[in-house]
Design a protein around this motif. Structure first.
Motif, PDB file in Angstrom:
ATOM      1  N   HIS A   1     -16.124  -4.256  50.892  1.00 18.44           N
ATOM      2  CA  HIS A   1     -16.943  -5.043  49.969  1.00 18.44           C
ATOM      3  C   HIS A   1     -18.316  -5.376  50.559  1.00 18.44           C
ATOM      4  CE1 HIS A   1     -13.635  -5.558  47.136  1.00 18.44           C
ATOM      5  NE2 HIS A   1     -12.855  -5.726  48.173  1.00 18.44           N
TER       6      HIS A   1
ATOM      7  N   ASP B   1      -2.273   3.127  38.609  1.00 22.12           N
ATOM      8  CA  ASP B   1      -2.702   1.735  38.744  1.00 22.12           C
ATOM      9  C   ASP B   1      -3.644   1.580  39.931  1.00 22.12           C
ATOM     10  OD1 ASP B   1      -1.095   1.001  36.586  1.00 22.12           O
ATOM     11  OD2 ASP B   1       0.641   0.600  37.863  1.00 22.12           O
TER      12      ASP B   1
ATOM     13  N   GLN C   1      -7.098   2.956  39.056  1.00 22.93           N
ATOM     14  CA  GLN C   1      -7.860   2.055  38.185  1.00 22.93           C
ATOM     15  C   GLN C   1      -8.429   0.874  38.968  1.00 22.93           C
ATOM     16  OE1 GLN C   1      -4.904   1.303  35.182  1.00 22.93           O
ATOM     17  NE2 GLN C   1      -5.446   3.121  33.990  1.00 22.93           N
ATOM     18  N   ARG C   2      -7.652   0.345  39.916  1.00 21.79           N
ATOM     19  CA  ARG C   2      -8.185  -0.727  40.768  1.00 21.79           C
ATOM     20  C   ARG C   2      -9.342  -0.211  41.618  1.00 21.79           C
ATOM     21  NH1 ARG C   2      -2.443  -1.560  41.842  1.00 21.79           N
ATOM     22  NH2 ARG C   2      -1.658  -3.241  40.499  1.00 21.79           N
ATOM     23  N   GLU C   3      -9.192   0.997  42.109  1.00 19.92           N
ATOM     24  CA  GLU C   3     -10.243   1.577  42.941  1.00 19.92           C
ATOM     25  C   GLU C   3     -11.537   1.757  42.148  1.00 19.92           C
ATOM     26  OE1 GLU C   3     -10.530   5.145  46.257  1.00 19.92           O
ATOM     27  OE2 GLU C   3      -9.431   5.546  44.401  1.00 19.92           O
ATOM     28  N   ARG C   4     -11.433   2.193  40.900  1.00 21.45           N
ATOM     29  CA  ARG C   4     -12.631   2.360  40.075  1.00 21.45           C
ATOM     30  C   ARG C   4     -13.364   1.028  39.899  1.00 21.45           C
ATOM     31  NH1 ARG C   4     -13.599   7.183  38.379  1.00 21.45           N
ATOM     32  NH2 ARG C   4     -11.912   8.666  37.928  1.00 21.45           N
ATOM     33  N   GLN C   5     -12.623  -0.038  39.740  1.00 19.23           N
ATOM     34  CA  GLN C   5     -13.244  -1.352  39.588  1.00 19.23           C
ATOM     35  C   GLN C   5     -13.992  -1.750  40.860  1.00 19.23           C
ATOM     36  OE1 GLN C   5      -9.981  -3.909  38.523  1.00 19.23           O
ATOM     37  NE2 GLN C   5      -9.885  -3.187  36.416  1.00 19.23           N
ATOM     38  N   VAL C   6     -13.368  -1.502  42.012  1.00 22.27           N
ATOM     39  CA  VAL C   6     -13.993  -1.850  43.287  1.00 22.27           C
ATOM     40  C   VAL C   6     -15.263  -1.030  43.522  1.00 22.27           C
ATOM     41  CG1 VAL C   6     -13.677  -1.798  45.791  1.00 22.27           C
ATOM     42  CG2 VAL C   6     -11.815  -2.585  44.332  1.00 22.27           C
TER      43      VAL C   6
ATOM     44  N   ALA D   1     -17.292   0.414  41.245  1.00 23.35           N
ATOM     45  CA  ALA D   1     -18.208   0.519  40.104  1.00 23.35           C
ATOM     46  C   ALA D   1     -19.668   0.339  40.499  1.00 23.35           C
ATOM     47  CB  ALA D   1     -17.817  -0.492  39.029  1.00 23.35           C
ATOM     48  N   ASP D   2     -19.977  -0.680  41.289  1.00 21.28           N
ATOM     49  CA  ASP D   2     -21.371  -0.935  41.664  1.00 21.28           C
ATOM     50  C   ASP D   2     -21.931   0.182  42.538  1.00 21.28           C
ATOM     51  OD1 ASP D   2     -21.475  -3.274  40.244  1.00 21.28           O
ATOM     52  OD2 ASP D   2     -21.049  -4.575  41.958  1.00 21.28           O
TER      53      ASP D   2
END
Length: 295
Positions: A79, A127, A130-135, A137-138
């Motif tokens: 992050h 699943d 999909q979590r990885e895509r959210q992390v 995204a930026d």
């Protein structure tokens, strides 16, 4: 950490950060960068980027290119990557490469490798994706170069990395114009998408049906249609203006997709002409036809 030799003169001193989806080809990209002479570090905690740069500067000199692979295996450190790059504290020209692919392809690759996704926990592999895509995204939105590996094999991905970082090119913007057929899907890594289906389809002209947009009769037919020249006269200056802005912002890659129904006639002819006009503006242009011959 690996050190493979001298990078091309156009990329000396460059820091390439490779990230993206699990299964999209990060290891393949890293191996190619190593072969191109970059000092490669895999699975690096982002907070250690400045330390790696200092280590390479002291050991090999500031001209040595560096490539680091950063992914969700870095846990909470991941992050910090976006902030670390945004702060400009690295002290080198930095190129952020994001590798992506369709979910169904990523699932198949992970299942073939018999590896769980690092973020799936007790859930399904999908699943975790999909979590990885959210992390990510930026980072994807800020990437200098997005490569969609959905339809690429290992050798084709290697070629894409080689085109971006291996050839002796100037620091001019590199523009890839790609024609495609909408019925085969829109290239997801395109920065711009233009739809040529507003022009009459040469497919319905018997003497042109078997030819392609590369053939002069088809090209002449397409460009003679009402609105074709007006589109080119308006769209190419827009792309050229964006290219200037990309360079000012340190981006050196632009991918323009031009589509029609099947990717054989209109998109091919217009892609060739867009490429010709952008090249005349002094840009480094490569025109490819993704779906030509696919029907």
């Amino acid at each position: 950490m690996t050190h493979a030799g001298d990078v091309d003169a156009a990329h000396q001193g460059e820091l390439v950060v490779v990230t993206g989806m699990t299964g999209a080809g990060r290891s393949t990209a890293a191996k190619e960068l190593e072969d191109l002479g970059f000092y490669v570090v895999d699975n690096l905690p982002p907070s250690l980027l400045p330390d790696v740069v200092k280590l390479v500067d002291d050991g090999f000199g500031a001209a040595q290119g560096i490539a680091v692979v950063v992914d969700v295996r870095s846990g909470s450190f991941f992050h910090t990557l976006h902030a670390n790059l945004a702060q400009g504290a690295i002290g080198r020209l930095t190129t952020l490469v994001f590798l992506d692919a369709a979910d169904d392809v990523l699932v198949r690759r992970q299942e073939a490798a018999r590896r769980p996704h690092p973020l799936q926990g007790s859930g399904r592999l999908l699943d975790g994706l999909q979590r990885e895509r959210q992390v990510l995204a930026d980072l994807r939105s800020d990437a200098d170069l997005v490569i969609d590996t959905t339809s690429l094999n290992v050798h084709q991905l290697t070629d894409r990395i080689g085109e971006a970082f291996g050839s002796p090119v100037t620091m001019r913007l590199s523009v890839n114009i790609i024609s495609f057929g909408f019925k085969y899907g829109i290239p997801v890594d395109a920065d711009f998408v233009a739809d040529m289906r507003f022009l009459p389809n040469p497919f319905w002209v018997p003497e042109l049906r078997a030819s392609t947009g590369r053939d002069v009769p088809v090209s002449d037919y397409v460009r003679a249609q009402k609105g074709a020249e007006e589109f080119l006269d308006g769209y190419v200056p827009v792309l050229a203006g964006v290219a200037e802005g990309y360079l000012r912002e340190g981006k050196r890659f632009m991918r323009v997709a031009v589509g029609c129904t099947g990717g054989k006639h209109r998109s091919v002819a217009m892609s060739e002409e867009i490429g010709r006009r952008l090249a005349a503006e002094g840009l480094e242009v490569r025109v490819t036809h993704r779906d030509l011959g696919r029907e």
